[in-house]
Each structure stands twice: as structure tokens, then as C-alpha cells.
Enzyme design. Structure first.
Site, PDB file in Angstrom:
ATOM      1  CE  LYS A   9      -0.709   0.694   5.140  1.00 30.04           C
ATOM      2  NZ  LYS A   9      -2.014   0.568   5.650  1.00 30.04           N
ATOM      3  CB  SER A  25      -7.214   3.790 -15.041  1.00 28.15           C
ATOM      4  OG  SER A  25      -6.780   4.951 -14.769  1.00 28.15           O
ATOM      5  CB  THR A  57      -9.597   1.897 -10.516  1.00 25.18           C
ATOM      6  OG1 THR A  57      -9.656   2.053 -11.432  1.00 25.18           O
ATOM      7  CG2 THR A  57      -8.871   2.818  -9.807  1.00 25.18           C
ATOM      8  CE1 TYR A  58      -6.242   0.589 -16.540  1.00 21.43           C
ATOM      9  CE2 TYR A  58      -8.740   0.577 -15.630  1.00 21.43           C
ATOM     10  CZ  TYR A  58      -8.173   1.429 -16.765  1.00 21.43           C
ATOM     11  OH  TYR A  58      -8.308   2.050 -17.301  1.00 21.43           O
ATOM     12  N   GLY A  73     -11.747   9.004 -15.119  1.00 21.45           N
ATOM     13  CA  GLY A  73     -13.366   8.691 -15.317  1.00 21.45           C
ATOM     14  C   GLY A  73     -14.084   8.985 -14.291  1.00 21.45           C
ATOM     15  CB  ALA A  75     -12.118   6.595 -10.149  1.00 18.85           C
TER      16      ALA A  75
END
Length: 114
Positions: A9, A25, A57-58, A73, A75
Site C-alpha cells: 500500500k 483508473s 480500479t487499476y 473517469g 473515480a
């Protein structure tokens, strides 16, 4: 048996921008991605400390040393510039290995720098 554990993290990065008109993303400084042992296109969870939002998300690579942390987007509706976020990735490991597992945790400094 396998269990899902915290793999790595980035703890308390600061959102530098939110771009609603992007496909989706989280764009993150490549230095932070590398330091956390994360990968471009890896599924992540983003937890917004300011408002409690939690999204999946990625990752997309941002410029090295840029300090970028950009919600893209849909997010972008979950946070705004200046919000503090925790970026989390998980992994599957054998339950026997879990007792000794140690995740990688990165604590960015001001400007999302290492």
C-alpha cells in the site's frame, strides 16, 4: 488453501487532480508504484481518508518523480485535489505462508515523493 492478504500500500498519498473525462483508473507516480511493489494495470483499492469513499480500479503509470496521483473517469467523482488517499493492493498466498507475510508499505512525503 489460499487467503487474500495485503500485498502493498501507498499510505496517505495526496490527490493532485481528478480527470472526469478519462476512461478510468488511477494515475500514480511510477516511483511510488515501484516502491510499493505494485504493477501498471494491477487491480487496486483506493480509500479516501477525507470522505470515506472506497473504490476499485487499476493503476496507470504517471511520470517518475512527478508526484501525480490522479483519479480518472468515474473515480474522479469520489475525490478531489488535496484529498488524502490510501492505495491498496492484495495478493493470494498459501495460508501456511500468511503467518510470516509482511506487506510493503510506502509513506510518501510532501508532494507524493519518496
Amino acid at each position: 488453501m489460499q487467503i487474500q492478504v495485503l500485498k502493498s500500500k501507498v499510505h496517505r498519498a495526496v490527490i493532485t487532480e481528478a480527470n472526469l473525462n478519462y476512461v478510468g483508473s488511477l494515475t500514480l507516480d511510477q516511483d511510488l508504484i515501484d516502491a510499493a511493489g505494485m504493477f501498471v494495470n494491477e487491480k487496486i483499492q483506493v480509500v479516501n481518508v477525507n470522505n470515506g469513499e472506497r473504490i476499485e480500479t487499476y493503476l496507470i503509470s504517471g511520470g517518475r518523480g512527478s508526484g501525480v496521483c490522479c483519479l480518472n473517469g468515474p473515480a474522479a467523482r469520489k475525490g478531489m485535489e488535496g484529498d488524502v488517499v490510501i492505495i491498496i493492493s492484495y495478493g493470494l498466498i498459501d495460508v501456511k505462508e500468511a503467518k510470516d507475510w509482511q506487506p510493503v508499505v510506502v509513506f510518501p512525503k510532501e508532494g507524493n515523493r519518496l
